[in-house]
Motif scaffolding. Structure first.
Motif, short mmCIF file in Angstrom:
data_model
loop_
_atom_site.label_atom_id
_atom_site.label_comp_id
_atom_site.label_asym_id
_atom_site.label_seq_id
_atom_site.Cartn_x
_atom_site.Cartn_y
_atom_site.Cartn_z
N LEU A 152 -18.26 -15.51 22.56
CA LEU A 152 -17.46 -16.32 21.64
C LEU A 152 -18.23 -17.50 21.08
CD1 LEU A 152 -14.05 -16.47 23.58
CD2 LEU A 152 -14.58 -15.09 21.57
N ARG B 133 -11.93 -23.02 22.13
CA ARG B 133 -10.58 -22.61 21.70
C ARG B 133 -9.90 -21.77 22.77
NH1 ARG B 133 -13.25 -21.96 16.71
NH2 ARG B 133 -13.52 -19.72 17.09
N ALA B 134 -10.65 -20.83 23.36
CA ALA B 134 -10.07 -19.99 24.41
C ALA B 134 -9.65 -20.82 25.61
CB ALA B 134 -11.08 -18.92 24.84
N GLU C 121 -17.76 -22.94 20.15
CA GLU C 121 -16.45 -23.25 19.55
C GLU C 121 -15.39 -22.25 19.97
OE1 GLU C 121 -15.96 -26.08 18.07
OE2 GLU C 121 -18.10 -26.51 18.39
N GLY C 122 -15.76 -20.98 20.02
CA GLY C 122 -14.81 -19.97 20.44
C GLY C 122 -14.40 -20.14 21.89
N ALA C 123 -15.37 -20.49 22.75
CA ALA C 123 -15.06 -20.71 24.16
C ALA C 123 -14.14 -21.91 24.33
CB ALA C 123 -16.35 -20.91 24.95
N THR D 168 -17.78 -12.59 28.18
CA THR D 168 -16.77 -12.72 27.12
C THR D 168 -16.82 -14.09 26.47
OG1 THR D 168 -15.29 -11.13 28.19
CG2 THR D 168 -14.31 -12.66 26.62
#
Length: 458
Positions: free
Chosen positions: A355, A362-363, A358-360, A351
């Protein structure tokens, strides 16, 4: 074994100190032994072979040694492990080299009171969460009631089933507790409850390793650099094809080498993907072992902040969130930076990997805000995201045993025609998914070669 005891092996992004280069030896086309991979298993295999006056060449695809061991020395004033992090036991073979090179080690996870949990939207210290019904299914506490039940299941010759099926037959867990248990196994094995087989879980005993865990004060890469000194290593040299037969071997890279023996320490995922072509094809039994084992997934999200926002008593925090497990990589370093690592396995790793960096990030920040109830948007200083599945020379973290995998590790370790030898953590029947298992496998492969009469002409 405690949960943290099995968190090891494993994952390269961001700046890292360049390793000490091995001595550059004169180029030659033929060697007694060629070792594929200059990671833990490859270095452990090369040392005894060279000490026995055999000519040895290590071919490493990366521009550095270490494989799935990779320490970052620029992110913080102390080492930060992007790959393998812990010495998992006070009795493991790794200590032989630690003592030889006079390296220091720092205890980790030696007090339960420093292990926290975020469950049911609440951050709890050990004394509170350890009494929640169902938590005895974790590896976190000695004497889990699951251990004798698994032993009894196997002794009665019952079929191999997934750990998820086994737990559903023997213990009713709330959804939140089941998620916590799943996350503990995902980190320890790189595989979740549905992926792990009961028999394979029991096969990996880690017997005699001990219960204490440590970090190397100067980082894991420093140890491997010491091991590499004096060895003939060609970095930046991926192997594309191996022609093999009873009379010898031809190894193709950007040039061609020949040898009497080859030690193959490639990660399981690369063998599964035929990243190196074998001519002729490997025997069916070897291919069955390669495809029958599982390639586990791990990511590390490493975040540096302006200052700590967590209790100084907190060393780690297991959570029901997708980031799964957080810890302080600078724990007990005198110059600890405000850094947290999210260690995430299996589907959680997939998962985060999907992402992207950058997505990781943010998460991860969102999850930390939930856990500690503080705004963090303006407090992040730097970040690393390490996704071993995206690394072309790994494509995995460490191996695991799915249903019907018992015996396949030993099968994978078997030499072929006294010319092809196999090492790496996936080949160790009882200590897979550990650096010391990789070390032992390399030593085993070297001894297999040294036991042969190698005075044969190509």
């Amino acid at each position: 074994r405690v949960l943290i005891s099995l968190l090891s092996v494993i994952p390269f992004l961001g700046k890292a100190r360049q390793p000490i280069a091995a001595d550059t030896l004169p180029e030659q086309p033929h060697y007694d032994t060629i070792v594929l991979g200059a990671g833990a298993a490859g270095l452990a295999a090369a040392q005894p072979l060279q000490n026995a006056n055999r000519s040895v060449l290590l071919l490493e695809a990366r521009d550095r040694i270490g494989g799935r061991v990779h320490t970052n020395y620029d992110f913080a004033p102390h080492p930060v492990e992007c790959g393998a992090e812990y010495l998992q036991g006070e009795n493991i073979v790794t200590w032989d080299w630690v003592r030889r090179y006079r390296l220091g080690a720092i205890p980790a996870f030696d007090r339960y009171r420093h292990q926290f949990m975020h469950i049911n939207q609440t951050l709890l210290p050990f004394r509170h969460w350890s009494n929640i019904p169902g938590m005895d299914s974790l590896d976190l506490m000695d004497g889990s009631p699951m251990d004798p039940l698994i032993t009894q299941w196997i002794d009665q010759g019952k079929p191999d089933i997934s750990l998820a099926q086994f737990l559903s037959l023997h213990q009713e867990l709330s959804p939140e507790v089941r998620r916590i248990v799943d996350h503990s196994f995902s980190g320890s094995y790189g595989a979740n409850l549905e992926q792990l087989g009961v028999y394979g879980l029991a096969e990996s005993t880690y017997a005699g390793d001990g219960d204490d865990y440590f970090r190397l004060r100067k980082g894991y890469s420093h140890l491997l650099e010491q091991m590499a000194a004096g060895l003939n290593i060609r970095c930046g040299t991926p192997v594309t094809r191996i022609h093999w037969g009873p009379s010898g071997i031809r190894v193709e890279t950007d040039t061609t080498y020949t040898a009497q023996h080859v030690v193959i320490t490639l990660p399981l995922a690369l063998l599964q993907a035929d990243a190196v072509a074998f001519e002729p094809q490997l025997p069916d039994a070897k291919l069955d072992a390669i495809q029958g084992l599982g390639a586990g997934h791990i990511t590390k999200l490493i975040l540096k902040f302006d200052r700590p926002f967590w209790s100084q008593q907190l060393e780690s925090c297991l959570t029901s969130l997708d980031t799964q497990l957080w810890w302080r990589p600078g724990w007990r370093h005198h110059n600890e930076a405000p850094v947290l690592t999210a260690f995430t396995g299996s589907t959680g790793a997939d998962t985060l990997g999907a992402l992207g960096r950058e997505g990781a990030i943010r998460a991860g920040l969102g999850h930390l805000e939930q856990i500690f109830e503080v705004p963090l948007a303006n407090r992040l200083v730097d970040a690393l995201f390490v996704d071993w599945q995206a690394d072309p020379y790994a494509r995995m973290a460490y191996s695991y045993g799915p249903v019907e995998s018992v015996g396949l590790r030993s099968q994978l370790a078997q030499p072929v025609d006294h010319v092809l030898f196999f090492a790496g953590e996936a080949t160790h029947p009882t200590r897979a998914a550990t650096v010391h298992g990789a070390f032992e496998s390399g030593i085993r492969a070297a001894h297999e070669i040294l036991s042969l009469n190698t005075n044969r002409a190509i």
